[in-house]
Write an enzyme that holds these catalytic residues in place. Structure first.
Site, short mmCIF file in Angstrom:
data_model
loop_
_atom_site.label_atom_id
_atom_site.label_comp_id
_atom_site.label_asym_id
_atom_site.label_seq_id
_atom_site.Cartn_x
_atom_site.Cartn_y
_atom_site.Cartn_z
N CYS A 76 0.91 -1.05 0.18
CA CYS A 76 0.07 0.03 0.01
C CYS A 76 1.01 1.15 -0.06
O CYS A 76 1.64 1.47 0.81
CB CYS A 76 -0.82 -0.01 1.27
SG CYS A 76 -1.87 1.20 1.50
N CYS A 189 -1.09 3.84 -6.29
CA CYS A 189 -1.90 3.09 -5.50
C CYS A 189 -2.16 1.69 -5.91
O CYS A 189 -2.34 1.58 -6.96
CB CYS A 189 -3.43 3.82 -5.31
SG CYS A 189 -4.22 2.92 -4.50
N1 DGL Z 1 -3.96 0.50 -1.91
C1 DGL Z 1 -3.79 1.64 -1.17
C2 DGL Z 1 -2.46 2.57 -1.72
O1 DGL Z 1 -1.70 1.96 -2.38
C3 DGL Z 1 -4.99 2.41 -1.11
C4 DGL Z 1 -5.06 3.38 -0.10
C5 DGL Z 1 -6.47 3.76 0.51
O2 DGL Z 1 -6.89 2.99 1.31
O3 DGL Z 1 -6.87 4.95 0.32
O4 DGL Z 1 -2.26 3.65 -1.56
#
Ligand code: DGL
Length: 291
Positions: A76, A189
């Site tokens: 993430c 993301c």
């Molecule tokens: N998959 C997360 C990232 O890479 C998502 C972030 C979120 O939960 O807003 O930033």
């Protein structure tokens, strides 16, 4: 801290986005047992404060550490931007791998020297991102055009990968990047690779309307790079499994609904129930949400 070759690797995200990284880890390291952790009750992280994200990351890391993981992949970008330093300080002996938007590979790929960066609000406002961007902008002379994609993570969490509403959002976010002249887009993301199809559709439509259908826009995702980095660090630490010593397991935990995570594995990665140890998910919610 017990660490063993046969121990699993922990992979963590605010929700289902980290599955886009998990799929590369499964390809590159097919013998490794994996534990996936989706903190879906708290997703999205992108609009949370740094203190809140750090608190969640520490709770998840503690939970996974008790499962005796040998490495922790923070799949993430947002969690990495907020908490990677704190996590490394808390677990100095654990292999911890974070994510960051692939600005460097994008800068190398971009012929026009204009790169669009799609990420959460938190990631784009973080010091970590700003430092990376400013450093690369100076070094490569590339202009990075930022786009916070507010609401896109929620659509992907809901499993709306092809809905009209998701297409509209993608169009709203991608069009200004193309208008700025970007020939390379960074998926900053881990949720966004699951809407690559929609992003490509918007790119095609935009360039067809502009009368420039031959224009190629490259899309950069760092999931593979993270899986390769995990491979390197496990090898360096003498912790990698070269061959099957026992059948690898795949377990998953969520702070939200088991059936949603089960559906995400099936919809996003085509991993059936039978290949997933979902029984363990039931133990999860109270254990972590009370941390
Ligand atoms: N998959 C997360 C990232 O890479 C998502 C972030 C979120 O939960 O807003 O930033």
């Amino acid at each position: 801290m017990k660490m063993h070759r046969l121990s699993p690797v922990g992979v963590f995200d605010s929700g289902v986005g980290g599955l886009s990284v998990l799929q590369h880890i499964r390809h590159i390291l097919p013998h490794e047992s994996l534990i996936y952790f989706a903190d879906s009750a708290y997703a999205p992280y992108g609009d949370k404060s740094e203190a809140d994200i750090i608190e969640r990351c520490l709770a998840v890391a503690e939970f996974l550490q008790q499962k005796e993981i040998k490495a922790f992949v923070v799949a993430c970008n947002t969690a990495t931007a907020a908490a990677i330093k704190t996590l490394r300080a808390h677990y100095p002996d654990l292999i911890i791998i974070g994510m960051e938007p692939g600005l460097k590979p994008a800068a190398l790929l971009s012929k026009e020297k204009i790169v669009g960066v799609m990420a959460t609000q938190f990631t784009l406002q973080s010091d970590k991102f700003k430092q990376l961007k400013n450093h690369l902008a100076t070094e490569t002379n590339v202009h990075f055009e930022e786009q916070a994609c507010v609401g896109l993570v929620n659509q992907i969490e809901k499993g709306e990968l092809r809905s009209i509403a998701t297409l509209r959002l993608v169009r709203q976010f991608v069009t200004p990047l193309l208008q700025s002249g970007a020939d390379t887009l960074v998926l900053g993301c881990t949720h966004y690779p699951f809407v690559t199809g929609l992003i490509e559709q918007v790119i095609r439509e935009y360039h067809a309307e502009q009368g420039t259908p031959e224009k190629i826009v490259q899309i950069v995702d760092t999931g593979v790079a993270v899986a390769l980095q995990l491979q390197r660090l496990l090898e360096q630490g003498g912790l990698s499994l070269q061959a099957i010593q026992r059948p690898p397991t795949l377990r998953a935990y969520t702070t939200s609904s088991k059936s949603s995570l089960r559906n995400a594995f099936s919809q996003l990665l085509k991993i059936p129930d039978s290949a997933l140890d979902i029984a363990a998910i039931a133990e999860m919610p109270s254990a972590v949400s009370t941390c």
